[in-house]
Design an enzyme around this catalytic site. Structure first.
Site, mmCIF file in Angstrom:
data_model
loop_
_atom_site.group_PDB
_atom_site.id
_atom_site.type_symbol
_atom_site.label_atom_id
_atom_site.label_comp_id
_atom_site.label_asym_id
_atom_site.label_seq_id
_atom_site.Cartn_x
_atom_site.Cartn_y
_atom_site.Cartn_z
ATOM 1 C CG ASP A 84 -33.515 -65.443 69.566
ATOM 2 O OD1 ASP A 84 -33.708 -66.525 70.201
ATOM 3 O OD2 ASP A 84 -34.396 -64.613 69.123
ATOM 4 C CB ILE A 85 -30.572 -70.532 70.751
ATOM 5 C CG1 ILE A 85 -31.732 -71.078 71.458
ATOM 6 C CG2 ILE A 85 -29.467 -70.269 71.713
ATOM 7 C CD1 ILE A 85 -31.635 -72.517 72.138
ATOM 8 C CB SER A 158 -36.097 -82.779 80.121
ATOM 9 O OG SER A 158 -37.099 -83.123 81.164
ATOM 10 C CB ALA A 208 -44.106 -79.837 71.216
ATOM 11 C CE1 TYR A 209 -38.683 -78.191 77.446
ATOM 12 C CE2 TYR A 209 -39.267 -80.415 78.756
ATOM 13 C CZ TYR A 209 -38.329 -79.170 78.615
ATOM 14 O OH TYR A 209 -37.402 -78.722 79.512
ATOM 15 C CE LYS A 213 -35.297 -79.462 76.822
ATOM 16 N NZ LYS A 213 -34.258 -78.411 76.705
ATOM 17 C CB VAL A 244 -35.994 -77.264 88.628
ATOM 18 C CG1 VAL A 244 -35.686 -76.043 89.191
ATOM 19 C CG2 VAL A 244 -34.747 -78.276 88.697
ATOM 20 C CB THR A 246 -38.416 -72.700 86.613
ATOM 21 O OG1 THR A 246 -38.743 -73.783 85.658
ATOM 22 C CG2 THR A 246 -37.148 -73.546 87.259
#
Length: 288
Positions: A84-85, A158, A208-209, A213, A244, A246
């Site tokens: 778990d990072i 990303s 945030a994402y 990145k 992708v 997912t």
């Protein structure tokens, strides 16, 4: 069985991570690093899901047809390990395990683990940065000493982390960052601005994402430069797998997970002419 090559893929129980493990097993026999059996550690937070993913891969039709796995006479083996990072203890325990089990080092680490949360507020930003930025970098520093000379470290980022969404001032700060500490200060500025409700005034997107990145791309570049200056021969790069289909994209996307796995797999096991500190997509360096 003894292994001449060892690799690690984080966040690999589903999606792109799972596809990376599959493609590594398929592509390794014809790669330039093939000099005997390969062990791939499929890591994930949840033991049940991780072990189920390994079981699925041992029954995978693609791998069966190619006779890629050792159980079918192939070169590759896959083993689950809990990681778990977002948990410093989990990272340090895994690093210690690798040192004990593979004293000669591992050949590559692909950091794919990450999160994409819905909504936008200071808690979302804190949690997202905690995993995608701080957690990934902590894993990099813990695992890098276990990577063999001329090995590879690949961080899955990303293109949403490209710098066209920022003010000129923030963009210049990213591009002029020479150290991880420089990039971390930008991440701290972003988090503080969000908490004050003024991220747009500060030159950041309300995302945030994407910002996590961008930070990861910048910090990967800084880490690569720092390690190269110290004489380290490990090639350190970041990449975008593409859009992708997912769970993370909630079914969106124009690529399959296997297509998304191509660039991280290439950076891990193919000849990239000693390129380090770059951001890649579609198996080519991409302007950040």
């Amino acid at each position: 069985m003894s292994y001449t090559r060892v690799g690690v893929v984080t966040g690999a129980n589903k999606g792109i991570g799972l596809a990376i493990v599959r493609q590594l097993a398929l592509e390794y026999p014809k790669s330039p690093i093939n000099n005997g059996p390969l062990l791939i550690y499929l890591t994930a937070r949840d033991r049940g899901r991780g072990e189920a993913a390994v079981k699925d891969l041992f029954e995978d039709a693609q791998l069966k047809k190619a006779k890629a796995l050792s159980a079918d006479g192939g070169l590759s083996d896959i083993r689950y390990y809990s990681l778990d990072i977002a948990d410093s203890k989990s990272i340090s325990m895994f690093a210690a395990y690798l040192k004990q089990a593979h004293g000669g080092g591992v050949d590559f680490v692909i950091n794919n683990a990450g999160i994409a949360m819905q909504g936008f507020d200071s808690n979302v930003v804190k949690t997202t940065l905690g995993v995608n930025y701080y957690g990934t970098l902590e894993a990099c520093h813990a695992l890098l000493p276990n990577i063999k000379p001329n090995g590879r470290l690949v961080n899955v980022a990303s293109t949403v982390g490209r710098l066209n969404k920022y003010s000129d001032e923030v963009r210049d700060q990213f591009l002029s960052s020479k150290t991880e500490e420089d990039v971390t200060r930008i991440m701290q500025t972003f988090a503080s601005a969000v908490e004050a409700g003024k991220e747009k005034e500060a030159g950041f997107p309300s995302a945030a994402y994407a910002t996590s990145k961008a930070g990861l791309i910048g910090a990967t570049r800084a880490l690569a430069l720092a390690e190269k200056a110290k004489g380290c021969s490990v090639l350190i790069n970041s990449c975008c797998p593409g859009y992708v289909k997912t769970d993370m994209t909630r079914g969106g996307g124009n690529k399959t997970p296997d297509q998304g796995a191509r660039t991280p797999v290439m950076l891990a096991i193919e000849d990239i002419n000693d390129k380090t500190g770059l951001f890649w997509q579609n198996e080519e360096p991409l302007e950040w």
